[in-house]
Scaffold this active site. Structure first.
Site, PDB file in Angstrom:
ATOM      1  N   HIS A  54       0.841  -1.215   0.000  1.00  0.00           N
ATOM      2  CA  HIS A  54       0.000   0.000   0.000  1.00  0.00           C
ATOM      3  C   HIS A  54       0.874   1.263   0.000  1.00  0.00           C
ATOM      4  CE1 HIS A  54      -3.918  -2.053   0.802  1.00  0.00           C
ATOM      5  NE2 HIS A  54      -3.128  -2.952   1.359  1.00  0.00           N
ATOM      6  N   ASN A  95     -10.288  -2.805   2.499  1.00  0.00           N
ATOM      7  CA  ASN A  95      -9.977  -2.862   1.072  1.00  0.00           C
ATOM      8  C   ASN A  95     -11.252  -2.650   0.263  1.00  0.00           C
ATOM      9  OD1 ASN A  95      -7.214  -3.337   1.200  1.00  0.00           O
ATOM     10  ND2 ASN A  95      -7.406  -5.557   1.048  1.00  0.00           N
TER      11      ASN A  95
HETATM   12 FE1  HDE Z   1      -2.512  -4.771   5.453  1.00  0.00          FE
HETATM   13  N1  HDE Z   1      -0.686  -3.990   5.911  1.00  0.00           N
HETATM   14  N2  HDE Z   1      -1.893  -6.571   6.128  1.00  0.00           N
HETATM   15  N3  HDE Z   1      -4.253  -5.616   4.860  1.00  0.00           N
HETATM   16  N4  HDE Z   1      -3.125  -3.020   4.753  1.00  0.00           N
HETATM   17  C1  HDE Z   1      -0.312  -2.722   5.715  1.00  0.00           C
HETATM   18  O1  HDE Z   1       0.779  -1.393   7.294  1.00  0.00           O
HETATM   19  C2  HDE Z   1      -0.808  -6.797   6.891  1.00  0.00           C
HETATM   20  C3  HDE Z   1      -4.622  -6.917   5.040  1.00  0.00           C
HETATM   21  C4  HDE Z   1      -4.387  -2.707   4.344  1.00  0.00           C
HETATM   22  O2  HDE Z   1      -3.308   3.490   4.056  1.00  0.00           O
HETATM   23  C5  HDE Z   1       0.999  -2.410   6.349  1.00  0.00           C
HETATM   24  O3  HDE Z   1       1.040   0.840   7.483  1.00  0.00           O
HETATM   25  C6  HDE Z   1      -0.784  -8.150   7.334  1.00  0.00           C
HETATM   26  C7  HDE Z   1      -6.030  -7.081   4.839  1.00  0.00           C
HETATM   27  C8  HDE Z   1      -4.454  -1.307   3.998  1.00  0.00           C
HETATM   28  O4  HDE Z   1      -1.605   3.417   5.418  1.00  0.00           O
HETATM   29  C9  HDE Z   1       1.375  -3.709   7.061  1.00  0.00           C
HETATM   30  C10 HDE Z   1      -1.878  -8.744   6.775  1.00  0.00           C
HETATM   31  C11 HDE Z   1      -6.504  -5.844   4.542  1.00  0.00           C
HETATM   32  C12 HDE Z   1      -3.172  -0.815   4.231  1.00  0.00           C
HETATM   33  C13 HDE Z   1       0.230  -4.608   6.697  1.00  0.00           C
HETATM   34  C14 HDE Z   1      -2.576  -7.750   6.035  1.00  0.00           C
HETATM   35  C15 HDE Z   1      -5.385  -4.940   4.555  1.00  0.00           C
HETATM   36  C16 HDE Z   1      -2.376  -1.902   4.708  1.00  0.00           C
HETATM   37  C17 HDE Z   1       2.025  -1.840   5.420  1.00  0.00           C
HETATM   38  C18 HDE Z   1      -2.284 -10.199   6.869  1.00  0.00           C
HETATM   39  C19 HDE Z   1      -7.923  -5.431   4.209  1.00  0.00           C
HETATM   40  C20 HDE Z   1      -2.695   0.611   3.984  1.00  0.00           C
HETATM   41  C21 HDE Z   1       2.111  -0.366   5.764  1.00  0.00           C
HETATM   42  C22 HDE Z   1      -2.913 -10.531   8.034  1.00  0.00           C
HETATM   43  C23 HDE Z   1      -8.846  -5.656   5.287  1.00  0.00           C
HETATM   44  C24 HDE Z   1      -2.886   1.465   5.192  1.00  0.00           C
HETATM   45  C25 HDE Z   1       1.270  -0.199   6.915  1.00  0.00           C
HETATM   46  C26 HDE Z   1      -2.583   2.901   4.866  1.00  0.00           C
HETATM   47  C27 HDE Z   1      -1.041  -1.782   5.087  1.00  0.00           C
HETATM   48  C28 HDE Z   1       0.153  -5.851   7.172  1.00  0.00           C
HETATM   49  C29 HDE Z   1      -3.758  -8.010   5.305  1.00  0.00           C
HETATM   50  C30 HDE Z   1      -5.539  -3.555   4.238  1.00  0.00           C
HETATM   51  C31 HDE Z   1       2.718  -4.284   6.748  1.00  0.00           C
HETATM   52  C32 HDE Z   1       0.269  -8.784   8.199  1.00  0.00           C
HETATM   53  C33 HDE Z   1      -6.828  -8.377   4.992  1.00  0.00           C
HETATM   54  C34 HDE Z   1      -5.654  -0.557   3.460  1.00  0.00           C
HETATM   55  O5  HDE Z   1       1.404  -3.527   8.446  1.00  0.00           O
END
Ligand code: HDE
Length: 702
Positions: free
Chosen positions: A75, A148
């Site tokens: 992202h 999302n």
């Molecule tokens: Fe994320 N995800 N994600 N994700 N995600 C990040 O956090 C992570 C997941 C989502 O606008 C990171 O700040 C793991 C689902 C958005 O700043 C990180 C898992 C969904 C954004 C991270 C998921 C998301 C992130 C990278 C598996 C939808 C952007 C930078 C369990 C519900 C936030 C950050 C923004 C960002 C980890 C799965 C949505 C690495 C471990 C499911 C919208 O922390």
């Protein structure tokens, strides 16, 4: 704040105010010393070496050298906006969250939309899932819904997240491709992970090509928990629905936009807010009683499943309005730190293993990205309510704490800050009863992976199905390894036999001979975009014109479009002005170089014999019409303007002279009174696309 940057003063995030800084009058060093020259470094003689005394040079360069922070690991590319959220009615029956309790409360929000795979400078319109993160600055503290635009996810357990992300990202040897899943390692991984099947269907659908960020749904994905004042808990799923409807680009258009305007989504969001045309999204929830947790034929803790709206309707609970652009991209959009673990009393978590992993990962990643645990007090991350605790020091501590004690309990400071009981607003975790052995295993209720993928496929319209198949041809067409392609066809054969055969045909794989899983035949209306809200509001029309154009025709169409909330821009060969047939100067907004057809939702060609003659001679004007036609967009012409449409030789359209409105979204009149067609044109724009056209499908879809 720029002058044009509209602000609704009532919903400003006041916590940000003390930190906003204008350009100031005088250039100073960071120590406040006025600078008398910032163009020449201090040297021993005009041609001599530089001198160490030059503290201004050192400060300027060392700060510059440290301007970048690590981009988000996923992202990374995002666009932000401020706004507010207001509930329609009190939800106190279900949750004690104060911001949902009172319809008169407007809670400030900051939203960040993002793509997932590309780096910070990648193009906006690539085929990708979109992030939809909302930070609510509530009176009880900050609450983040980090969702999302797709209601399900690739994997069931957070421990697989690094694997899926490594597979999506550019390949490690040559760092290709950028911002695209169309490469071997992604499909290799997917072909080995059956739980990804449902998400893959959404990925290949039009959902990953949103037309604008204003026309995109959002989902919380996981099942969450709401708890009311009596301590009763229920499960909830979040849905954001855009008031403009859910609309997509066609793939060819998305690819061209990535070159013509890589910032297309960001610009559209910014411009809409700047014009006062505020994006709006309705928040809805599906509420599931605790005792109904096990009544579905899937597990509500499994993030690869959605709850069909036929089973649990979505209840609209409030509206979010985005009404202010950020002042500074880095300070706000880049430094905002979302965390699914940011909750307020009344909101709690479920045991979804994907969510559980996220509760750890986001805080960890912010520590790395922003470099200090004090990131929580950056202006964009600060709560609007008071916050006090004994966490101290650390890099970039911005608070000057004036208390003598920094531990609890204490007697020297009257035992402050004190903890709060639940009645006083203290956060109390829902006392869910848990038991079990420590195991590295998945629940048997997580083992079925195809039924909802089939549900999704069955729910699509024929044109949406065509798009999905073409997307698979494109994506898997970029995979050299036959084994991966074979496995994927076998996988699609678990979703639907017809689908598998159609995909196989385009990627050099033999069609599967037998049906692996019988299609259950069920569908769900809400999963298709075909029934979405259709409105012309918020759309953009190109008016093609040259010297000699009939100004009155432009004026009458422009007026009607404006009344319908549609923006119109004059596109011509050169910037500056053109002269109408009656000698009026008309401002040109874009040229054929700066204003491609893909940037507009519709085209109008006004009459004026000389103007049409010039446009007919201009290949780019004819191409403009062609491309709009190929992308199924509304096209209108009046007076001699009809001749330009004829010159474009639109396939299957023969009776242009006599048409007023046809089923192909082409609206013409020979009359010089353009107002005749305004209503039909606006209706045609509202349809968004006119799929009846005879176009070279393979070219458009592939
Ligand atoms: Fe994320 N995800 N994600 N994700 N995600 C990040 O956090 C992570 C997941 C989502 O606008 C990171 O700040 C793991 C689902 C958005 O700043 C990180 C898992 C969904 C954004 C991270 C998921 C998301 C992130 C990278 C598996 C939808 C952007 C930078 C369990 C519900 C936030 C950050 C923004 C960002 C980890 C799965 C949505 C690495 C471990 C499911 C919208 O922390």
């Amino acid at each position: 704040m720029t002058e044009q940057n509209h602000v609704n003063e009532n919903t400003k995030n006041e916590a940000l105010e003390p930190y906003r800084q204008d350009a100031g009058d005088k250039l100073t060093t960071n120590q406040g010393v006025k600078v008398n020259d910032t163009d020449n470094s201090l040297k021993a003689g005009t041609r001599g070496p530089s001198i160490r005394d030059d503290f201004h040079f050192q400060e300027k360069l060392t700060h510059f050298d440290r301007e970048r922070i690590p981009e988000r690991v996923v992202h990374a590319r995002g666009s932000g906006a401020h706004g507010y959220f207001q509930p329609y009615q009190s939800m106190a029956e279900f949750t004690k969250a104060k911001f949902l309790k009172d319809p008169s409360i407007k809670t400030p929000v900051f939203v960040r939309f993002s793509t997932v795979g590309g780096s910070r400078g990648s193009a906006d319109t690539v085929r990708d899932v979109r992030g939809f993160s909302v930070k609510f600055y509530t009176e009880d503290g900050n609450y983040d819904i980090v969702g999302n635009n797709i209601p399900v996810f690739f994997i069931q357990d957070a421990i697989k997240f690094p694997d899926i992300v490594h597979a999506i990202k550019p390949e490690p040897d040559h760092e290709m491709p950028q911002a695209s899943t169309a490469h071997p390692s992604f499909w290799d991984f997917i072909s080995l992970i059956p739980e990804s099947t449902h998400m893959i269907m959404w990925l290949l659908s039009d959902r990953t090509l949103p037309r604008t960020l204003r026309m995109m749904q959002g989902f919380g994905v996981h099942t969450f928990r709401w708890v009311n004042a009596e301590g009763k808990s229920r499960f909830v799923k979040y849905h954001w629905k855009p008031l403009l409807g859910v609309h997509s680009n066609v793939f060819d258009e998305a690819q061209k936009l990535a070159g013509k305007d890589p910032d297309f989504h960001r610009r559209d969001l910014w411009d809409s807010i700047d014009m006062g045309d505020y994006p709006e999204y309705e928040l809805g929830v599906q509420i599931i009683e605790e005792e109904d947790e096990h009544k579905f034929d899937f597990d509500i803790l499994d993030a690869t499943k959605l709850i069909p709206e036929e089973l649990v309707p979505v209840r609209p609970i409030g509206k979010m309005v985005l009404n202010r652009n950020p002042d500074n991209f880095f300070a706000e959009t880049e430094q905002v730190a979302f965390q699914p673990s940011n909750v307020v009393p009344g909101i709690d978590f479920s045991d979804d293993p994907l969510l559980q992993g996220r509760l750890f990962s986001y805080h960890d990643t912010q520590l790395h990205r922003l470099g200090s645990p004090n990131f929580v007090h950056l202006p964009i991350n600060r709560p609007v309510c008071p916050f006090h605790n004994n966490q101290q020091d650390g890099r970039m501590q911005m608070e000057v704490k004036t208390t003598r004690v920094n531990y609890s309990p204490n007697s020297l400071g009257e035992n402050l800050p004190a903890v709060s009981s639940a009645e006083e607003g203290g956060y109390v975790h829902y006392p869910e009863r848990v038991e079990g052995h420590k195991v590295r295993e998945r629940s048997p209720s997580f083992k079925e992976h195809f039924s909802q993928a089939t549900l999704f496929w069955n729910s699509l319209s024929p044109i949406e199905k065509d798009h999905l198949v073409a997307a698979a041809h494109f994506e898997l067409g970029k995979v050299g390894d036959q084994g991966v392609r074979d496995r994927m066809v076998d996988r699609f054969n678990h979703v639907d036999h017809e689908l598998a055969k159609r995909i196989a045909q385009g990627i050099g794989v033999a069609a599967p001979s037998a049906i692996t899983v019988q299609n259950h035949g069920q569908s769900s209306e809400a999963l298709s975009q075909k029934n979405t809200t259709k409105t012309a509001k918020g759309r953009k029309v190109a008016i093609l014109a040259a010297n000699g154009v009939e100004a009155a025709q432009i004026m009458s169409i422009k007026q009607a479009l404006k009344a319908a909330g549609v923006v119109a821009e004059v596109v011509s060969q050169f910037k500056g002005t053109i002269k109408s047939a009656d000698g009026k100067e008309i401002e040109v907004d874009k040229t054929f170089l700066t204003g491609a057809s893909v940037m507009f939702d519709a085209v109008y060609v006004p009459g004026g014999a000389k103007s049409i003659q010039a446009l007919q001679m201009n290949g780019e004007a004819v191409d403009f019409i062609h491309e709009a036609f190929k992308h199924y967009k509304a096209i209108a012409a009046s007076g001699e303007g009809v001749e330009l449409l004829k010159a474009a030789n639109l396939q299957g359209v023969s009776r242009l002279d006599s048409y007023v409105q046809d089923d192909q979204g082409i609206v013409t009149t020979r009359s010089a009174d353009a107002s005749e067609i305004a209503k039909s044109f606006i209706n045609a724009i509202a349809q968004h696309r006119h799929w009846n056209r005879l176009v070279h499908k393979d070219k458009v879809l592939a």
